[in-house]
Scaffold this motif. Sequence first.
Motif, PDB file in Angstrom:
ATOM      1  N   GLU A 106       7.278  15.953 -35.484  1.00 40.08           N
ATOM      2  CA  GLU A 106       7.998  16.237 -34.245  1.00 40.08           C
ATOM      3  C   GLU A 106       7.926  14.987 -33.364  1.00 40.08           C
ATOM      4  OE1 GLU A 106       6.405  19.577 -32.107  1.00 40.08           O
ATOM      5  OE2 GLU A 106       8.029  19.548 -30.619  1.00 40.08           O
ATOM      6  N   ALA A 107       9.099  14.527 -32.942  1.00 38.79           N
ATOM      7  CA  ALA A 107       9.141  13.287 -32.150  1.00 38.79           C
ATOM      8  C   ALA A 107       9.318  13.601 -30.672  1.00 38.79           C
ATOM      9  CB  ALA A 107      10.257  12.401 -32.650  1.00 38.79           C
ATOM     10  N   GLU A 108       9.457  12.554 -29.865  1.00 38.09           N
ATOM     11  CA  GLU A 108       9.710  12.668 -28.423  1.00 38.09           C
ATOM     12  C   GLU A 108       8.653  13.477 -27.718  1.00 38.09           C
ATOM     13  OE1 GLU A 108      13.830  13.347 -27.602  1.00 38.09           O
ATOM     14  OE2 GLU A 108      14.295  11.495 -28.696  1.00 38.09           O
ATOM     15  N   LEU A 109       7.419  13.122 -28.038  1.00 37.76           N
ATOM     16  CA  LEU A 109       6.291  13.746 -27.359  1.00 37.76           C
ATOM     17  C   LEU A 109       5.576  12.699 -26.506  1.00 37.76           C
ATOM     18  CD1 LEU A 109       4.887  15.850 -30.342  1.00 37.76           C
ATOM     19  CD2 LEU A 109       6.371  16.635 -28.463  1.00 37.76           C
ATOM     20  N   ALA A 110       4.716  13.160 -25.603  1.00 38.69           N
ATOM     21  CA  ALA A 110       3.949  12.253 -24.756  1.00 38.69           C
ATOM     22  C   ALA A 110       2.541  12.806 -24.597  1.00 38.69           C
ATOM     23  CB  ALA A 110       4.610  12.111 -23.389  1.00 38.69           C
ATOM     24  N   LYS A 111       1.641  11.900 -24.238  1.00 37.66           N
ATOM     25  CA  LYS A 111       0.258  12.332 -24.010  1.00 37.66           C
ATOM     26  C   LYS A 111      -0.057  12.144 -22.532  1.00 37.66           C
ATOM     27  CE  LYS A 111      -3.155   9.761 -25.534  1.00 37.66           C
ATOM     28  NZ  LYS A 111      -4.227   9.145 -26.316  1.00 37.66           N
ATOM     29  N   GLU A 145       8.914  15.879 -20.205  1.00 39.28           N
ATOM     30  CA  GLU A 145       8.086  16.503 -19.161  1.00 39.28           C
ATOM     31  C   GLU A 145       6.932  15.597 -18.726  1.00 39.28           C
ATOM     32  OE1 GLU A 145       8.888  19.108 -17.680  1.00 39.28           O
ATOM     33  OE2 GLU A 145       9.895  20.547 -19.006  1.00 39.28           O
ATOM     34  N   MET A 146       6.855  14.381 -19.299  1.00 37.87           N
ATOM     35  CA  MET A 146       5.674  13.542 -19.065  1.00 37.87           C
ATOM     36  C   MET A 146       5.434  13.258 -17.579  1.00 37.87           C
ATOM     37  SD  MET A 146       4.756   9.801 -20.683  1.00 37.87           S
ATOM     38  CE  MET A 146       5.972   8.827 -19.795  1.00 37.87           C
ATOM     39  N   LEU A 147       6.452  12.747 -16.884  1.00 36.92           N
ATOM     40  CA  LEU A 147       6.248  12.372 -15.487  1.00 36.92           C
ATOM     41  C   LEU A 147       6.095  13.606 -14.605  1.00 36.92           C
ATOM     42  CD1 LEU A 147       8.627   9.309 -15.178  1.00 36.92           C
ATOM     43  CD2 LEU A 147       6.161   9.381 -15.647  1.00 36.92           C
ATOM     44  N   HIS A 148       6.801  14.674 -14.982  1.00 36.68           N
ATOM     45  CA  HIS A 148       6.657  15.945 -14.287  1.00 36.68           C
ATOM     46  C   HIS A 148       5.185  16.398 -14.346  1.00 36.68           C
ATOM     47  CE1 HIS A 148       7.758  20.556 -14.427  1.00 36.68           C
ATOM     48  NE2 HIS A 148       7.064  20.242 -13.338  1.00 36.68           N
ATOM     49  N   ALA A 149       4.626  16.363 -15.572  1.00 31.16           N
ATOM     50  CA  ALA A 149       3.236  16.792 -15.767  1.00 31.16           C
ATOM     51  C   ALA A 149       2.273  15.888 -15.003  1.00 31.16           C
ATOM     52  CB  ALA A 149       2.898  16.784 -17.257  1.00 31.16           C
ATOM     53  N   ALA A 150       2.496  14.569 -15.098  1.00 31.19           N
ATOM     54  CA  ALA A 150       1.589  13.620 -14.444  1.00 31.19           C
ATOM     55  C   ALA A 150       1.575  13.857 -12.940  1.00 31.19           C
ATOM     56  CB  ALA A 150       2.003  12.188 -14.765  1.00 31.19           C
ATOM     57  N   ASN A 151       2.768  14.056 -12.349  1.00 32.77           N
ATOM     58  CA  ASN A 151       2.853  14.283 -10.908  1.00 32.77           C
ATOM     59  C   ASN A 151       2.211  15.608 -10.515  1.00 32.77           C
ATOM     60  OD1 ASN A 151       4.440  12.216  -9.160  1.00 32.77           O
ATOM     61  ND2 ASN A 151       5.496  12.227 -11.147  1.00 32.77           N
ATOM     62  N   ALA A 152       2.464  16.626 -11.325  1.00 33.04           N
ATOM     63  CA  ALA A 152       1.901  17.944 -11.018  1.00 33.04           C
ATOM     64  C   ALA A 152       0.372  17.901 -11.068  1.00 33.04           C
ATOM     65  CB  ALA A 152       2.437  18.991 -11.997  1.00 33.04           C
ATOM     66  N   LEU A 153      -0.183  17.248 -12.085  1.00 34.04           N
ATOM     67  CA  LEU A 153      -1.643  17.172 -12.227  1.00 34.04           C
ATOM     68  C   LEU A 153      -2.255  16.317 -11.113  1.00 34.04           C
ATOM     69  CD1 LEU A 153      -1.839  16.825 -16.116  1.00 34.04           C
ATOM     70  CD2 LEU A 153      -2.600  18.811 -14.747  1.00 34.04           C
ATOM     71  N   HIS A 154      -1.560  15.244 -10.751  1.00 34.93           N
ATOM     72  CA  HIS A 154      -2.037  14.364  -9.677  1.00 34.93           C
ATOM     73  C   HIS A 154      -2.155  15.162  -8.382  1.00 34.93           C
ATOM     74  CE1 HIS A 154      -2.027  10.741  -7.026  1.00 34.93           C
ATOM     75  NE2 HIS A 154      -2.559  10.149  -8.074  1.00 34.93           N
ATOM     76  N   GLU A 155      -1.175  16.013  -8.171  1.00 31.48           N
ATOM     77  CA  GLU A 155      -1.125  16.889  -6.992  1.00 31.48           C
ATOM     78  C   GLU A 155      -2.221  17.962  -7.086  1.00 31.48           C
ATOM     79  OE1 GLU A 155       0.898  17.973  -3.391  1.00 31.48           O
ATOM     80  OE2 GLU A 155       1.041  16.217  -4.713  1.00 31.48           O
ATOM     81  N   GLN A 156      -2.266  18.595  -8.252  1.00 36.73           N
ATOM     82  CA  GLN A 156      -3.208  19.702  -8.493  1.00 36.73           C
ATOM     83  C   GLN A 156      -4.650  19.292  -8.173  1.00 36.73           C
ATOM     84  OE1 GLN A 156      -2.709  23.031  -9.862  1.00 36.73           O
ATOM     85  NE2 GLN A 156      -4.851  23.162  -9.172  1.00 36.73           N
ATOM     86  N   PHE A 157      -5.000  18.076  -8.603  1.00 37.52           N
ATOM     87  CA  PHE A 157      -6.399  17.642  -8.427  1.00 37.52           C
ATOM     88  C   PHE A 157      -6.598  16.814  -7.146  1.00 37.52           C
ATOM     89  CE2 PHE A 157      -6.284  18.619 -13.019  1.00 37.52           C
ATOM     90  CZ  PHE A 157      -7.363  19.486 -13.088  1.00 37.52           C
ATOM     91  N   ASP A 158      -5.642  16.885  -6.231  1.00 37.69           N
ATOM     92  CA  ASP A 158      -5.733  16.231  -4.919  1.00 37.69           C
ATOM     93  C   ASP A 158      -6.024  14.739  -5.010  1.00 37.69           C
ATOM     94  OD1 ASP A 158      -5.249  18.614  -3.560  1.00 37.69           O
ATOM     95  OD2 ASP A 158      -7.387  19.174  -3.615  1.00 37.69           O
ATOM     96  N   LEU A 159      -5.453  14.091  -6.007  1.00 41.02           N
ATOM     97  CA  LEU A 159      -5.794  12.679  -6.208  1.00 41.02           C
ATOM     98  C   LEU A 159      -5.190  11.758  -5.154  1.00 41.02           C
ATOM     99  CD1 LEU A 159      -5.691  12.316 -10.073  1.00 41.02           C
ATOM    100  CD2 LEU A 159      -7.656  12.488  -8.554  1.00 41.02           C
ATOM    101  N   SER A 160      -4.192  12.262  -4.415  1.00 40.73           N
ATOM    102  CA  SER A 160      -3.563  11.385  -3.431  1.00 40.73           C
ATOM    103  C   SER A 160      -4.415  11.218  -2.185  1.00 40.73           C
ATOM    104  CB  SER A 160      -2.181  11.922  -3.066  1.00 40.73           C
ATOM    105  OG  SER A 160      -2.320  13.241  -2.590  1.00 40.73           O
TER     106      SER A 160
END
Lengths: 410, 410
Positions: free
Chosen positions: B336-341, B388-403
């Motif tokens: 399966e291609a077009e995946l991200a970590k 969904e990579m950037l979506h996930a990264a932004n959501a997690l950054h927000e979730q863990f109050d990293l800003s």
Amino acid sequence: MNKLVVKFGGTSVATTAHIQRVAARVLKEVEKGNSLVVVVSAMGKTTDQLVHMANELCAEPSKRELDVLLTTGEQVTISLLSIALQKLGLKAQSFTGWQAGIHTETVPSNARIEQIDTQAIERALAEGKVAVVAGFQGVDSNDNITTLGRGGSDTTAVAIAAAIQAQRCDIYTDVEGVYTSDPRYVKNARKIPQLSYDEMLELAHLGAGVLHPRSVELAKNYEMPMSVRSSYCEEEGTMLKEEVQMEKDIVVRGVAFEGDIIRLTVYYEAPYTSSLASIFTTLAKHHINVDIIVQSVIPNMTPTVSFSVKKEQLKEALIILGEHKDTLGFDHIDHEAELAKVSIVGSGMASNPGVAATMFDCLYKEGIPVKMVSTSEIKVSVVIPQEEMLHAANALHEQFDLSILPETIA
Amino acid sequence: MNKLVVKFGGTSVATTAHIQRVAARVLKEVEKGNSLVVVVSAMGKTTDQLVHMANELCAEPSKRELDVLLTTGEQVTISLLSIALQKLGLKAQSFTGWQAGIHTETVPSNARIEQIDTQAIERALAEGKVAVVAGFQGVDSNDNITTLGRGGSDTTAVAIAAAIQAQRCDIYTDVEGVYTSDPRYVKNARKIPQLSYDEMLELAHLGAGVLHPRSVELAKNYEMPMSVRSSYCEEEGTMLKEEVQMEKDIVVRGVAFEGDIIRLTVYYEAPYTSSLASIFTTLAKHHINVDIIVQSVIPNMTPTVSFSVKKEQLKEALIILGEHKDTLGFDHIDHEAELAKVSIVGSGMASNPGVAATMFDCLYKEGIPVKMVSTSEIKVSVVIPQEEMLHAANALHEQFDLSILPETIA
């Protein structure tokens, strides 16, 4: 198996395409059964570009750091040439100056080679490799990178040839050899098949420009046979060795010339009030190179001494002499510009006292006035008006039959 | 007097004007009373240009000769920077790898430092000089020039810092430090003031790209305090040390992400007929890097094993597995291609078991499907669709109050 050292200068390795041609030439020599050390210079204009960068940072950069900078030029060439040789199926290994065991004095930018530890190069040759060595560079006893000054790569080649007891050192360059005179300006100038080291030294010092005098001195000291030949053709070049085959009836081997000479004349009111030497000691201390010196002390005439300097050093010479006028005890100075030096060179001259006379006679017949004369065992130089320089060179080349390839006595 | 090692990368020394700015920065550190070793890379695109020349001669040039070639890049920089420092009135001395006593393994193009003989550098420092050292290079026990592989100059800097027992090693680069995530793609990503070596290692391996993992490992082994900061501004960067000040209630330090991931799945007809390890041994032998591995053996279902590889290695991985199909005993493969970590990293995770759950919950709420999971003591990685990579990264950054820059406990 013959051990040869061959050297290729900057124009011969200017681009990767040039380097491929050099590799092909090296392959040919290896295929003849020779074991090869190849000494190379920096590619084309690399050195100029590096100096330019250093000067962007400082008008007078430290000589130590400049040596570190400039030696990268040859390091690039040795690796690229090794890669090109490997591509042709040869075994090859590159050596920087320190890897090749080239130990020098601690004199940044102008070091002399003190000793070569040839172990690493000899090991590579024993393993059937072509040893590719960076010219122009070495290392001093404190692990500082040093360079050998102008013409340094020729010196590297000859020094390695002497150290590994090579059969010959071939200097490949962009001319086909040493000529009887500069073929761009002198009609029928031809390549000289063989020259003695001393003849080459006179020609080198006189501005023939093909080899640096230091490398020729070194070849002479070690009696290392040395040739100068073209990177671009198969023609034999010029061979330098101690005993050259005598060319029948030929005493003059070449005519060299050089323009932009100034004659300075120092006038004294009375017989010298201080040693004449002190003028030249003073000038030497300030790195003014004096070439021909003529003094004239005639009863009832103002005593004078004349000498020649290069045009670019005139201003400095006048300032220095002016500053030391009282100590040196002269009355005044004048100078004559737009002069040139024309020289004839040949080992046979020593036993042919008529040669100088023939030269003066030739110039007289051509209506060329001689301003100064200087002679050595194997050359006669005259200073004449610059506008007559090429006229004189051509006339002398003709006079001494230099355009005719002479028969040789075996 | 504090001993500091500072390192400037290729973009910081791209031109002579850049080198002057670096010199001014070094002067500032010296004026604070510090004794400095400066490690530098090759100027800008120099390395690429040198490789290009080598490739004109040979598609796969010898690694030994390539090392000889590439190391000229840093040698140019050390001399130019030394000249620039001298111009500012500082005493400075350049050191190539061998002059700096950097001894490595005999592994061309990817050698590890074995030992540093610091005598020459220490002498220069004792004489009040700035020691300017070529990064990325060393010398092996046979006097071959070697290079340290990717990120080598960072490694040189940390290794010298450890060897001379410096107070700190500062890596100057073109970013201001290590960020909670990539600020180009993640809203409100902010600079992290302090990180532990392990956190940095996870972030480095996960593609944060600021520091090479090998240099961080070395800093960790020697407990060498290390900072990453900008060459272009005075801002404090990110400090790496063993014990970082705990950020109150914060367990996640950063979110890393990386695209172009492929999931390969190997299907077996029956329970494994050969050891599962043999797949990975076979792939490793052919230099295929496998990252996340998931196996599934469920009663009455086809046994499978899935693993992720980089997109550029997919083709080779399929060929190799195909060639060994019989030995490995599997039935068929799909991918399966077009995946991200996407990964979250933080030392606090080890003692906060709820972190992974929070991550999965967040992704679930955002409607992002998780394809694979991998965890370590201080990170959790998930494989998700690339779109969904950037979506996930932004959501997690927000979730863990990293800003939000957290308060620290002294």
